[in-house]
Design an enzyme around this catalytic site. Structure first.
Site, short mmCIF file in Angstrom:
data_model
loop_
_atom_site.label_atom_id
_atom_site.label_comp_id
_atom_site.label_asym_id
_atom_site.label_seq_id
_atom_site.Cartn_x
_atom_site.Cartn_y
_atom_site.Cartn_z
N PRO A 192 0.87 -1.30 0.08
CA PRO A 192 -0.08 -0.07 -0.12
C PRO A 192 0.74 1.52 -0.04
CG PRO A 192 -0.73 -1.36 1.81
CD PRO A 192 0.55 -2.05 1.04
N HIS A 248 23.08 -9.43 6.95
CA HIS A 248 22.36 -10.94 6.69
C HIS A 248 22.53 -11.17 5.22
CE1 HIS A 248 19.21 -14.13 7.10
NE2 HIS A 248 19.04 -13.91 5.78
N GLU A 249 22.13 -10.14 4.35
CA GLU A 249 22.14 -10.20 3.11
C GLU A 249 23.65 -10.19 2.41
OE1 GLU A 249 19.57 -11.01 1.53
OE2 GLU A 249 18.09 -10.65 3.08
P1 ADP Z 1 -1.23 3.00 -3.84
O1 ADP Z 1 -2.34 3.17 -4.71
O2 ADP Z 1 -0.06 2.01 -4.17
O3 ADP Z 1 -1.72 2.41 -2.46
P2 ADP Z 1 -1.08 5.75 -4.06
O4 ADP Z 1 -0.67 5.92 -5.68
O5 ADP Z 1 -2.48 5.88 -3.77
O6 ADP Z 1 -0.54 4.31 -3.56
O7 ADP Z 1 -0.27 6.70 -3.45
C1 ADP Z 1 -0.53 7.41 -2.42
C2 ADP Z 1 0.04 8.90 -2.48
O8 ADP Z 1 1.58 8.75 -2.03
C3 ADP Z 1 0.01 9.33 -3.91
O9 ADP Z 1 -1.05 10.08 -4.56
C4 ADP Z 1 1.47 10.38 -3.88
O10 ADP Z 1 1.12 11.44 -3.46
C5 ADP Z 1 2.20 9.55 -2.88
N1 ADP Z 1 3.21 8.61 -3.55
C6 ADP Z 1 3.08 7.35 -3.41
N2 ADP Z 1 4.20 6.84 -4.20
C7 ADP Z 1 4.75 7.57 -4.72
C8 ADP Z 1 6.01 7.65 -5.79
N3 ADP Z 1 6.32 6.60 -6.13
N4 ADP Z 1 6.20 9.01 -5.94
C9 ADP Z 1 5.76 9.93 -5.81
N5 ADP Z 1 4.53 10.22 -5.12
C10 ADP Z 1 4.22 9.06 -4.31
ZN ZN Z 2 18.25 -14.89 4.29
#
Ligand code: ADP
Ligand code: ZN
Ligand code: MG
Length: 611
Positions: free
Chosen positions: A202, A422-423
């Site tokens: 998430p 570990h890694e």
């Molecule tokens: P997921 O759908 O994977 O749960 P989201 O796309 O809803 O995650 O991410 C929530 C918020 O976190 C996004 O709106 C953004 O503002 C921020 N965010 C998450 N990942 C990134 C990323 N890789 N680059 C920039 N902002 C990000």
């Molecule tokens: Zn291991």
């Protein structure tokens, strides 16, 4: 609250009112004082006996008489016979005239028929719901998809807003090309996947990335969450799926985004007692729709999940979500970039080195980092600052760290060091043993339940292994734990998977592959596996207690031997181990080639301890 729900609640209230009213009506004629109904002559007798102390004439045909002790009696008299009044006068009973409580006709219809009308109405509503939107628009559109549509002009998110997921972006670039100009692709005969599954923890930016694809390609974006499909009523989910695809086709080229697809796409038939029919029906409809169009129409379906493991395998079959894009948690460089993106939206002093914050936030997702910036801004505002400095961000990091309570895989400094060694242990042992799969990548960015990962790049598909290779594999598996033991003189639970893998290989070598020196080529146990409920319940034992003991002993010795071998390799080359671990702590991900370079420079001691 949803409109339909509000309507239902409202109807229930009205119904309750009528029911109450109904009881009230009954009461009006039969409340505590108990109005008894008498025939005319009995009533007359009562008057004659002097029990009635006063009377009341209601309308033009009801008399009510009240006794001293509060009882009341009523009777009906013929309106054309006024003698009854004279009769009462005769007994000197005071008479009170009241008009009959005559309700206007519409109210009496409502009172008499209202409840039935209401029940009928609610029943109609439910029927419509179950059939999934027979009517069109308004109240009866329950079976419509409810997908949120964003026009191309509204899609402001681009790849520049997503950082730290370069590999996923590369995977998606082709899709963007296709959506920009489907006909060009068609001419060139390119095969375009119509379904893509994005998996990752998430907050790693799956939704964001899907939007960015639409933004880059400048096409409309329909989004819906898996849980939106699943409703109380059977058939609604399926009809919503149908409708969503219909909308998609009409708006091609476009993107259909199904968030949290595991809500509908979990394996079928796992639920006890027949599972969830509605969910299955929805899933089946989804499969049908996925099969029913080809990517050339210009509709791309992107689904996101953080539980790819629970998805029904049917979803992942060719022609459906056959392209998988995994979105890992960002490593230190990715985190720095994400921080920079979100820091643009707040006022900061010019010379903040975001890499400092990035290094202190292992295991943070993009969403966590965004939250960190937010907290820093809130904290700064509370202190009436006009610009945020490094201290603000560090304060915010601690706040987020404490607040997350290991919700995600946020690592402590100590865990990070442990994992790094570990890694590094796995990687170094592997690099020191020539007859083994070369190390591809080492990372301490947590994924799934693992805190870190060393991945290997097999030279090719191999179907049989020699003893030396297998023995090396065991040594490598034990290398992680061995390194922890050498450096920290204690071990963590992080190695349990390795131990399992090592033990499994040892058991196979001894019991199935005849590779043990003391037992020779013999198979212990039989391969006849019993299938109960689709699961094998293991092997039958076909050897004596004594042999079992011997096997145990042999296994223990073999594991011990390899454990010592791993420890020796590591402590002989402890300088290199430190170096790898240091780099890992700093960079979080390193390439296999880096380790090989390091070995070339450092002249490792790879003494053979013997097979
Ligand atoms: P997921 O759908 O994977 O749960 P989201 O796309 O809803 O995650 O991410 C929530 C918020 O976190 C996004 O709106 C953004 O503002 C921020 N965010 C998450 N990942 C990134 C990323 N890789 N680059 C920039 N902002 C990000
Ligand atoms: Zn291991
Ligand atoms: Mg999401």
């Amino acid at each position: 609250m949803k409109r339909e729900n509000l309507l239902i609640i409202l109807s229930m209230l009205i119904l309750a009112f009528f029911v109450a009213k109904l009881f009230d009506n009954v009461n009006m004629s039969g409340d505590s004082r108990q109005t008894k109904e008498l025939i005319y002559s009995d009533f007359k007798g009562l008057v004659a006996s002097g029990d009635i102390v006063n009377a009341q004439i209601v309308g033009d045909s009801i008399i009510e008489g009240f006794t001293q002790d509060g009882n009341s009696y009523r009777t009906y008299f013929p309106a054309e016979d006024p003698s009854v009044i004279d009769f009462l006068r005769l007994y000197k009973i005071p008479i009170n005239y009241v008009p009959e409580k005559n309700l206007p006709w519409y109210l009496s219809i409502l009172i008499n028929w209202g409840p039935f009308l209401l029940i009928f109405g609610i029943w109609m509503l439910l029927m419509r719901r179950m059939q999934g939107g027979v009517g069109s628009g308004g109240l009866f559109s329950i079976g419509r998809s409810r997908a949120k549509k964003m026009e191309a002009s509204e899609m402001k998110v681009t790849f520049n807003d997503v950082a730290g997921v370069e590999e996923a972006k590369d995977d998606l670039r082709e899709t963007v090309e296709f959506l920009r100009d489907p006909t060009k692709f068609r001419r060139l005969g390119g095969r375009i996947p119509k379904g893509m599954l994005m998996s990752g923890s998430p907050g790693t930016g799956k939704t964001l990335l899907a939007k960015a694809v639409a933004g880059e390609a400048e096409v409309p974006f329909f989004s819906m969450s898996g849980s939106d499909f699943v409703e109380m009523f059977v058939g609604v989910g399926a009809s919503r799926v149908r409708d969503m695809f219909e909308q998609g086709r009409q708006n091609a080229p476009c993107i259909i985004f199904i968030d949290e697809i595991d809500a509908v796409g979990g394996s079928r038939g796992t639920g006890m007692g027949g599972g969830n029919d509605e969910r299955e029906q929805t899933l089946n409809q989804l499969l049908v729709e996925m099969d029913g169009f080809d990517g050339m129409e210009g509709v791309i379906v992107i689904a996101a999940t953080n539980r790819p493991d629970v998805l029904d395998p049917a979803l992942l079959r060719p022609g459906r979500f056959d392209r998988q894009v995994s979105i890992p948690l960002p490593d230190v460089k990715g985190r720095e970039e994400i921080l920079k993106i979100h820091a643009k939206k707040v006022q900061i002093v010019d010379d903040i080195d975001m890499s400092i914050i990035a290094r202190g936030t292992p295991g943070f997702s993009g969403a966590d980092l965004k939250n960190l910036i937010n907290e820093a801004a809130l904290g700064g505002a509370r202190k009436n600052k006009t610009q945020l400095n490094l201290a603000d961000f560090e304060w915010a990091r601690d706040k987020v760290l404490m607040g997350t309570e290991r919700r995600s895989m946020v690592m402590t400094e100590k865990e990070k060091r442990n994992t790094a060694y570990h890694e590094a242990g796995h990687a170094l042992v592997s690099a020191l043993l020539p007859n083994s799969d070369p190390v591809h990548k080492v990372t301490i960015v947590p994924r799934g339940r693992a805190l870190g990962l060393t991945s290997y790049l097999p030279k090719g598909d191999q179907f049989s292994y020699d003893i030396d290779f297998l023995s090396n594999r065991i040594t490598i598996a034990l290398g992680g734990r061995a390194a922890e033991e050498i450096i920290f003189s204690e071990v963590t639970t992080g190695a349990s998977n390795d131990i399992q893998q090592a033990t499994e290989t040892v058991r196979n070598m001894i019991c199935n592959w005849g590779m043990s020196k003391s037992f020779g080529p013999i198979v212990f146990g039989s391969d006849s596996q019993h299938n109960v409920l689709g699961r094998s319940i293991g092997k039958e034992r076909e050897y004596s207690e004594l042999t079992a003991e011997e096997i145990d002993k042999e296994m223990r010795n073999t594991v011990k031997f390899h454990d010592e071998k791993a420890k020796k390799l590591l402590s002989d080359n402890i300088e290199i181990l430190h170096k790898i671990a240091d780099i890992l702590i700093k960079e979080e991900t390193i390439d296999g080639s880096y380790i090989n370079d390091l070995l070339k420079k450092n002249k490792p001691k790879a003494n053979k301890v013997g097979g």
